[in-house]
Design an enzyme around this catalytic site. Sequence first.
Site, short mmCIF file in Angstrom:
data_model
loop_
_atom_site.label_atom_id
_atom_site.label_comp_id
_atom_site.label_asym_id
_atom_site.label_seq_id
_atom_site.Cartn_x
_atom_site.Cartn_y
_atom_site.Cartn_z
N GLY A 224 -97.15 -50.03 -8.21
CA GLY A 224 -98.32 -51.12 -8.57
C GLY A 224 -98.51 -51.66 -9.60
O GLY A 224 -98.29 -52.28 -10.33
N ASP A 225 -98.51 -49.98 -10.47
CA ASP A 225 -98.68 -50.14 -12.47
C ASP A 225 -97.71 -50.94 -12.37
O ASP A 225 -97.40 -52.30 -13.67
CB ASP A 225 -98.87 -48.50 -12.56
CG ASP A 225 -99.80 -48.43 -12.41
OD1 ASP A 225 -100.78 -48.95 -12.60
OD2 ASP A 225 -99.66 -47.31 -12.11
N ALA A 226 -96.56 -51.56 -12.42
CA ALA A 226 -94.78 -51.87 -12.34
C ALA A 226 -95.19 -53.47 -12.62
O ALA A 226 -95.08 -53.90 -13.35
CB ALA A 226 -93.62 -50.92 -12.43
#
Length: 486
Positions: free
Chosen positions: A260-262
Amino acid sequence: MTIGPLVVIGDALLDRDLDGAVRRLCPDTPAPVVDEPMVRPRPGGAALAAHLAARAGHQVTLVCPLGDDAHGQMLRELIDPRIRLVALPWPDAIAQKTRVRVDGRTLLRIDHPAQPYTGDPGLRLTEAFEGAGAILVSDYAGGVTSNHAVRDALTAAARHVPVVWDPHPRGAAPVPGTLLATPNQAEAAAAAAMLPGAAAARGSAAVRAAAEAADKLRTAWPVSQLAITLGAQGVLLRGAANTQLIPARDIAPTDACGAGDAFAAATAAALASGALPSEAVVAAVDAAASFLGAGGVSALDSASDVSDASPFAAARLATTTHADLPRPAAALPRPADPFELAAKVRAHGGTVVATGGCFDLLHAGHVHCLRTARAAGDCLIVCLNSDASVRRLKGAGRPLNNEADRAAILESLSCVDAVVVFNEATPEETLRRLRPDVWVKGGDYAADDLPEAPLVRGWGGRVLTVPYLSGRSTTGLVRSARNEAA
């Protein structure tokens, strides 16, 4: 080339992996004994998002509460030196998450939450946001997104800077003016107050639940667009006039942590570089797949830096390696008649998907669209323009292949369940008989501009668009062939 720096603001975490081996069980209880684990600390939360963007070559500013205790100092040392750090003074320790892992699999996670941030950021936010190309809000329920001063500064910045909001179930709602929110399936279902099953739905049920959640959240949240991540299903992008289903590459990640961060970081970085939201999301879907395919956060310490600063450099769809999807084992036989098939699938509670077009020379762009459309339901029926219909649309020299051949080629694809040929300019009469639950068209159409959209919505159906693959066009192929022949 980046127009302005990407500013990541939110809750930074200190993450640790304890990687060891299991060769025995405890003598007093059937629990595995992890021998000699190796401790690997890494940046987490907002710090991870900033780290990934910096590794991809972007100019990044990280704004987060950070103290001078031992854990705060450790995180400072882990932050990429290319990142400009704007630390908001805070006396409490940062949150920590520790994973105990064996053979690349997580056995256990231990969390040490932090006290919610209630400090005063002062002028630091105004200075950090100055000249930003985009702002990514990375919410990990640490209190940053609930802080009134932070929210006021973000609201002011959102008037002239693209703001991407990566939410958390226990965090605050996006501020007014947010361009794009990026919840995952569970986060979207929780924020939309849907039934628990929506968070765990798979396949076509996940797409349906995401579309319902997106409609609710666009009313509840002051955001322009929503990009709901669905794991292997890809991303559902919902805007004011369009809903797109953007497929993910077929990979088998062993560690999904950080995906999700990526995705959020790649989306915001693309926006900072001047991309449109749909372009940014398409690029981010592939960037997240590349991140997971390379090993995810577990491989961060050994991964080499990306030399090309463009967010699109690592986000080009490798269409030539995409095989046609194998057909899932079907509980029902496939009737030869498309209308009988639609009725049987619907009678068993399934989702009927339809798409349409000429499909004169089948190319990778067509297959991409068909595969994505099939993933949105339990059967795919193609409404195919007849030869006479194609001539009226394309001119006397078309089609190159007659309708029988075009239908046969389409039916040979495992992602196509049936083909129905229509003779009119648009497939509206055929759609009235099929009554599909989902109508899919290529991404160069706005859903509201499609003449079939009101018809499909009239019986409660949904309209999705799929982004076309760049450079794939039947007309272009025909023109090129004729130029070479001349």
